[in-house]
Design a protein around this motif. Structure first.
Motif, short mmCIF file in Angstrom:
data_model
loop_
_atom_site.label_atom_id
_atom_site.label_comp_id
_atom_site.label_asym_id
_atom_site.label_seq_id
_atom_site.Cartn_x
_atom_site.Cartn_y
_atom_site.Cartn_z
N ASP A 166 0.81 -1.22 0.00
CA ASP A 166 0.00 0.00 0.00
C ASP A 166 0.85 1.27 0.00
O ASP A 166 0.30 2.37 -0.04
N ASN A 217 2.61 3.11 -5.28
CA ASN A 217 1.45 3.09 -6.15
C ASN A 217 1.50 4.21 -7.17
O ASN A 217 2.41 5.04 -7.16
N ASP A 242 -10.70 6.14 -12.69
CA ASP A 242 -10.45 5.11 -11.69
C ASP A 242 -10.18 3.79 -12.40
O ASP A 242 -10.00 3.76 -13.62
N LYS A 268 -1.12 11.74 -3.25
CA LYS A 268 -2.52 11.46 -2.92
C LYS A 268 -3.31 12.71 -2.57
O LYS A 268 -4.54 12.69 -2.55
N ASN A 309 -6.17 10.14 -6.96
CA ASN A 309 -6.56 8.83 -6.42
C ASN A 309 -5.73 7.71 -7.03
O ASN A 309 -5.23 7.83 -8.16
N THR A 333 -5.80 -0.75 -5.02
CA THR A 333 -5.33 -0.82 -3.63
C THR A 333 -4.19 -1.83 -3.54
O THR A 333 -3.94 -2.60 -4.47
N GLY A 334 -3.52 -1.83 -2.40
CA GLY A 334 -2.44 -2.79 -2.20
C GLY A 334 -2.93 -4.22 -2.31
O GLY A 334 -2.28 -5.06 -2.93
N SER A 335 -4.07 -4.53 -1.72
CA SER A 335 -4.62 -5.88 -1.79
C SER A 335 -4.96 -6.27 -3.22
O SER A 335 -4.73 -7.42 -3.63
N GLU A 336 -5.51 -5.32 -3.98
CA GLU A 336 -5.85 -5.60 -5.38
C GLU A 336 -4.59 -5.87 -6.19
O GLU A 336 -4.58 -6.74 -7.07
N THR A 366 1.36 1.26 6.78
CA THR A 366 1.16 0.44 5.58
C THR A 366 2.31 -0.54 5.36
O THR A 366 2.33 -1.27 4.36
#
Length: 332
Positions: free
Chosen positions: A110, A113, A123, A194, A198, A202-205, A274
């Motif tokens: 996270d 990015n 997005d 940021k 945007n 995300t980090g998980s994605e 993070t």
């Protein structure tokens, strides 16, 4: 990092130079690290724990990119780089520099990015609209790798983009001034980005797509071979600082870390929240050095070759990982 920058590196000469510089330094060690990158080890840096454990003066030199760390290790100005991104390490190793990974410094999906300016209103569902846009990317870094993987995921042709090589703080400024449409970076630079837009994923994605983000501690192979005990003691101090933070992330320790990172406390808290700092046991497991790390490095190298960032990849990166000092540290 441009191809022309890669060509000068000769591994054996670089390692020999680094070792000679250490010897000429009369027992002093020079370590590269990042400002605006808060880590528990900074508390140990501030307390003098490294100097005490190693029995020598440790000099700390800050860098803006991992590629600059590689160059400093090649010239012999730096013996150890703490928290070098995997991509710049892979770029250097692939170019012939004889350096090795000795630990996982931090994992931070996270905290690395790409950010799109809010005015574009883009997005993950409309990311294709970024084709033809201008982007700031610190080339040869973890952010560069993540950028390449994200563009591939969204089907955005690289040759449709205007890519500008910028360190994260400069990329954030460019994004704020609308000199670029989106920017990629990490640490304090990403935090600033940021403020203007945007993230796409995300980090998980990103992890679900196999985009891992972690930094390593690295050093010239010849230096490690001749100073294994020094490296092991260094890693032990780092591991102890990580363990202390995991056990009690106190306000006092946070304040010290923030000061050493050159950040205000709130910004440092946001960044470190993070981050994950694997224990020595975890690092020696299959998730990292016991299995996944070397194949991941190969994957990073292959992506860079395909993107034209480097000329060729090594057949394997097993030889670029040396767990000897970490195993020794686990017994200290």
């Amino acid at each position: 990092m441009k191809k022309s920058t890669l060509g000068f590196i000769a591994g054996a000469v670089a390692a020999m130079t680094a070792t000679s510089a250490f010897a000429d330094g009369h027992g002093e060690l020079t370590v590269g690290y990042f400002l605006e990158w808060p880590m528990p080890m900074m508390a140990a840096k501030a307390s003098g724990a490294y100097d005490e454990a190693l029995g020598m003066k440790v000099n700390w030199v800050s860098f803006e990119t991992g590629t600059a760390m590689s160059a400093a290790m090649a010239s012999g100005d730096v013996q150890i780089s703490l928290s070098q991104g995997v991509p710049p390490f892979v770029v250097a190793a692939s170019g012939g520099q004889d350096i090795q990974v000795v630990d996982v410094a931090v994992s931070y999906s996270d905290n690395d990015n790409c950010v799109v300016h809010a005015d574009l209103e883009v997005d993950k569902d409309s990311a294709g609209e970024l084709a033809g846009k201008k982007v700031a990317v610190p080339l040869g870094t973890a952010a560069h790798y993540g950028f390449l993987r994200q563009m591939d995921h969204f089907g955005i042709p690289l040759d449709s983009l205007s890519i500008v090589d910028m360190p994260p703080p400069e990329g954030a400024n460019a994004l704020g001034q609308k000199a670029v449409d989106f920017a990629c970076g990490y640490g304090g630079g990403l935090t600033s980005m940021k403020e203007y837009g945007n993230v796409l994923l995300t980090g998980s994605e990103k992890e679900d797509l196999g985009i891992l983000v972690f930094d390593v501690t690295s050093a010239p192979a010849d230096f490690i071979a001749e100073n294994g005990d020094v490296v092991a003691k260094f890693l032990k101090v780092t591991a102890d600082a990580n363990a202390a933070w995991a056990a009690d992330p106190s306000d006092e320790m946070m304040a010290t870390i923030a000061e050493q990172a050159g950040m205000d406390v709130e910004a440092a808290k946001g960044a470190i929240s993070t981050m994950k700092f694997p224990s020595i046991e975890e690092q020696l497991s299959d998730k990292w050095f016991g299995g996944a790390a070397a194949p991941f490095m190969k994957g990073v190298a292959d992506v860079f070759v395909e993107a034209g960032s480097i000329d060729s990849a090594l057949d394997s990166y097993e030889g670029a990982i040396n767990t000897g000092p970490l195993e020794a540290a686990s017994n200290m």
